[in-house]
Design a protein around this motif. Structure first.
Motif, short mmCIF file in Angstrom:
data_model
loop_
_atom_site.label_atom_id
_atom_site.label_comp_id
_atom_site.label_asym_id
_atom_site.label_seq_id
_atom_site.Cartn_x
_atom_site.Cartn_y
_atom_site.Cartn_z
N ARG A 225 0.82 -1.20 0.00
CA ARG A 225 0.00 0.00 0.00
C ARG A 225 0.86 1.26 0.00
O ARG A 225 1.84 1.35 0.74
CB ARG A 225 -0.91 -0.02 1.23
N GLN A 226 0.50 2.23 -0.81
CA GLN A 226 1.27 3.46 -0.95
C GLN A 226 0.65 4.58 -0.10
O GLN A 226 -0.56 4.81 -0.17
CB GLN A 226 1.31 3.91 -2.41
N PRO A 227 1.44 5.31 0.69
CA PRO A 227 0.90 6.46 1.41
C PRO A 227 0.65 7.62 0.46
O PRO A 227 1.26 7.72 -0.61
CB PRO A 227 2.00 6.79 2.41
N SER A 228 -0.24 8.52 0.86
CA SER A 228 -0.51 9.70 0.05
C SER A 228 0.37 10.88 0.46
O SER A 228 0.42 11.89 -0.23
CB SER A 228 -1.99 10.10 0.16
N GLY A 229 1.07 10.75 1.59
CA GLY A 229 1.97 11.81 2.03
C GLY A 229 2.70 11.38 3.29
O GLY A 229 2.38 10.35 3.88
N MET B 97 5.98 10.21 9.88
CA MET B 97 4.55 9.93 9.97
C MET B 97 4.01 9.82 8.56
O MET B 97 4.35 10.63 7.68
CB MET B 97 3.83 11.05 10.74
N PHE B 98 3.14 8.83 8.31
CA PHE B 98 2.63 8.58 6.97
C PHE B 98 1.10 8.70 6.96
O PHE B 98 0.43 8.26 7.89
CB PHE B 98 3.06 7.20 6.49
N LEU B 99 0.57 9.31 5.88
CA LEU B 99 -0.86 9.53 5.74
C LEU B 99 -1.42 8.61 4.65
O LEU B 99 -0.81 8.45 3.59
CB LEU B 99 -1.16 10.98 5.36
N PHE B 100 -2.60 8.04 4.95
CA PHE B 100 -3.28 7.15 4.02
C PHE B 100 -4.73 7.60 3.89
O PHE B 100 -5.35 7.97 4.89
CB PHE B 100 -3.23 5.71 4.51
N PRO B 101 -5.29 7.56 2.68
CA PRO B 101 -6.72 7.89 2.54
C PRO B 101 -7.57 6.97 3.41
O PRO B 101 -7.31 5.76 3.49
CB PRO B 101 -6.99 7.64 1.05
N SER B 102 -8.56 7.54 4.07
CA SER B 102 -9.43 6.75 4.93
C SER B 102 -10.79 6.58 4.26
O SER B 102 -11.06 7.11 3.18
CB SER B 102 -9.60 7.42 6.29
N ASP B 103 -11.65 5.83 4.93
CA ASP B 103 -13.01 5.62 4.42
C ASP B 103 -13.87 6.87 4.60
O ASP B 103 -14.94 6.97 4.02
CB ASP B 103 -13.67 4.45 5.15
N ARG B 104 -13.40 7.82 5.40
CA ARG B 104 -14.15 9.05 5.65
C ARG B 104 -13.70 10.12 4.65
O ARG B 104 -12.51 10.42 4.55
CB ARG B 104 -13.89 9.53 7.08
N GLU B 105 -14.62 10.66 3.94
CA GLU B 105 -14.31 11.63 2.88
C GLU B 105 -13.55 12.83 3.44
O GLU B 105 -13.94 13.42 4.46
CB GLU B 105 -15.59 12.10 2.20
N GLY B 106 -12.45 13.18 2.78
CA GLY B 106 -11.68 14.35 3.18
C GLY B 106 -10.80 14.14 4.39
O GLY B 106 -10.25 15.11 4.92
N VAL C 171 -3.48 8.33 9.96
CA VAL C 171 -2.09 8.69 10.20
C VAL C 171 -1.40 7.53 10.91
O VAL C 171 -1.91 7.01 11.90
CB VAL C 171 -1.97 9.97 11.05
N ALA C 172 -0.25 7.11 10.39
CA ALA C 172 0.45 5.95 10.93
C ALA C 172 1.88 6.31 11.29
O ALA C 172 2.51 7.15 10.64
CB ALA C 172 0.43 4.81 9.91
#
Length: 274
Positions: free
Chosen positions: A215-219, A252-261, A265-266
């Motif tokens: 899985r790729q992080p978005s930021g 710290m890595f950010l991944f899109p969640s099921d909640r819009e917008g 954070v991992a």
């Protein structure tokens, strides 16, 4: 007299904001990692591993997860294993029993210092047994493992950790010193894994190897010691030049969640920029 103590739980942190504001001092993190890297390879005199118990406990925990909630077994992870081993050894050498060590390090810190490919959130169960030396314990592996597994399952917090569906990986470590046995069960909700384990020391102006095999992080962001979450500057994963000042940072890595917008954070590894 033999006594069994089963206690202490660190639950899965749902987001970065759940982390304690009382972060350990940078030198405490550096010193503990330097000690732990050596200790897991060469435990201090008098501290002995008990792998038969750890292996049996993993089998029983996998069965409890399947029987109670229909969950699949958790996958092993070498980084989590190093974090579990180091904490077990540390509690024996410094004679304490807690999720937070005397320097303020938590399971999240220990995983971020030793699991160099892991990106996710960590949790932990601990157990302790006193009154039998290793030779006597070895004759009681089966009954001892059953008693500890059942003790965890009978405790609301420990059971919640064991049956948490978010967790993907785990590691169990058992070590003995004299007549004291400690067990550390580290859980990981792994959102991604770096293809290459990050070196702890990184040169300022260098490039981080931020390739992911799944899985790729978005930021991502650099979090300095004690830095508020609100102050983090999120970078694109392709922007991997180390542009921060020298110091200790947790990635710290950010991944899109099921909640819009919103994003999940991992935690990633700690790095020491020189």
């Amino acid at each position: 007299m033999v006594r069994l103590i089963v206690l202490l739980i660190a639950l899965l942190a749902p987001a970065l904001g759940a982390r304690s504001d009382a972060a350990p001092a940078p030198d405490a993190l550096r010193d503990w990692r330097a000690w732990a890297v050596t200790a897991v390879e060469h435990p201090p005199d008098g501290i002995q591993p008990f792998p038969a118990l750890a292996e049996r406990l993993r089998e029983l925990i996998a069965k409890r997860r399947a029987d109670a909630a229909g969950l699949e077994p958790l996958a092993p992870d070498q980084g989590l294993e190093r974090a579990a081993e180091a904490h077990a050894i540390d509690m024996l050498r410094r004679d304490f029993m807690a999720h937070e060590d005397p320097g303020g390090l938590t399971v999240s810190d220990r995983v971020a210092l030793l699991a160099r490919r892991f990106v996710g959130i960590a949790g932990e169960n601990l157990a302790e047994h006193e009154g039998l030396a290793l030779a006597d314990l070895e004759a009681q592996v089966g009954p001892l493992a059953v008693k500890m597994a059942d003790g965890w399952m009978a405790s609301e917090g420990h059971r919640a950790n064991i049956l948490r569906p978010d967790y993907t990986h785990d590691a169990i470590s058992a070590f003995v010193r004299g007549e004291r046995l400690v067990i550390v069960h580290v859980f990981g909700a792994r959102l991604a894994a770096l293809e290459t384990g990050l070196e702890f020391e990184q040169p300022a102006g260098g490039a981080l190897p931020l390739a992911f095999g799944d899985r790729q992080p978005s930021g991502y962001a650099y979090r300095a010691h004690g830095q508020p979450v609100e102050d983090l500057v999120v970078l694109e994963p392709t922007s991997n030049e180390i542009a921060v000042d020298p110091g200790l940072y947790q990635l710290m890595f950010l991944f899109p969640s099921d909640r819009e917008g919103s994003f999940d954070v991992a935690d990633g590894p700690w790095i020491d920029v020189r």
